[in-house]
Design an enzyme around this catalytic site. Structure first.
Site: not given
Ligand code: C5P
Length: 276
Positions: A9, A95, A100, A102-104, A136
């Site tokens: 995102k 990354p 961004l 990524g984990g969420s 998020d």
């Protein structure tokens, strides 16, 4: 086996209005999913005991109960009081810790994949599980474009914009999200004011963290993007990722190449529509 994409995102707008008693902050953000993504292969079967096996192609990430994907599986199984053997393979491309999501997004993709298999949840159920995993995660569950308020978890879908091309670039240095919020608190005097909430910034492309997370590479990347026809550039989340919006694929490709040439990680991507 179910294959699920976890899209990154970007925050097209991000302002913080107040500090809350629970330590979180109230935000106003327009979030947009983009095609840069991790891919998850998930298989799951009912079993007498729960076993979770997680494989990630990036050794920097833990694969035990500290991992948000692992936590997402446990939350889903516990919510429905079921036990299962779950195998998840993750191909990580977003990354890590860059703003961004990524984990969420991995967490949200895990919930979507599990529910594809077990078919137990309503959209509301999934959103309730998601919110416990991170601010998020609800947005990442829905994807597309949305207005996110509260601590980010109150998600109101917005109409998709026409396909847009973005280049995301990342330089040196990073500031953790809690640290970035702590720095904001200092600068904005804990958001205490006599006339209630801080008024939101009346500017279309704005990220309150941009001047707080003042890393050299952020302004350097923005400069390169602008020189190469970016319509606008903005840091995403609490950084350090910066994105530029380009008028078409070709100009985005050129900017991506030039950023690579200047030594930055750069990713050409486009907007993607909502998943649910
Ligand atoms: O919700 P999440 O786990 O992503 O938040 C990580 C940290 O970021 C929180 O512990 C908090 O310090 C900060 N945060 C915040 N206000 C938000 C979202 C996150 O203060 N709206």
């Amino acid at each position: 086996m179910v294959t699920e994409k976890a899209f990154a995102k970007i925050n097209l707008f991000l302002d913080v209005t107040s500090r809350r008693e629970d330590g979180y902050h109230n935000i106003i953000s327009v979030m947009q999913s983009v095609s840069l993504c991790d891919t998850l292969h998930v298989s799951a079967l009912y079993a007498d005991d729960t076993q979770i096996r997680l494989y990630i192609d990036d050794p920097k990430l833990s694969t035990d109960e500290n991992n948000l994907i692992y936590k997402s599986v446990l939350s889903y199984l516990e919510h429905y009081d079921i036990k299962a053997e779950v195998d998840i393979k993750v191909f990580k491309r977003i990354p890590i810790g860059a703003g961004l999501g990524g984990g969420s997004s991995d967490a949200a993709a895990t919930l979507r994949a599990l529910d594809n298999i077990f078919n137990l949840a309503t959209e509301e159920d999934l959103l309730n599980i998601a919110v416990e995993l991170g601010s998020d995660v609800p947005f990442c569950l829905l994807g597309g474009r949305a207005l996110c308020t509260g601590r980010g978890e109150r998600v109101e879908k917005l109409a998709d914009l026409p396909l847009s091309y973005y280049v995301i670039a990342i330089g040196e240095g990073r500031v953790s999200t809690p640290r970035a919020y702590a720095d904001l608190d200092r600068i904005y005097n804990n958001f205490v004011s006599t006339d209630g909430e801080r008024k939101i910034t009346n500017y279309p492309f704005y990220n309150i963290f941009e001047n707080v997370v003042a890393l050299d590479d952020i302004s350097k990347i923005k400069e390169i993007m602008i020189k190469n026809e970016a319509e606008y550039t903005l840091m995403s989340g609490s950084g350090p990722a910066v994105f530029g919006k380009f008028k078409d694929q070709k100009s985005a490709e050129t900017a991506e190449e030039i950023l690579h040439g200047a030594g930055y990680s750069a990713y050409l991507c486009h907007s993607v529509k909502g998943a649910l």
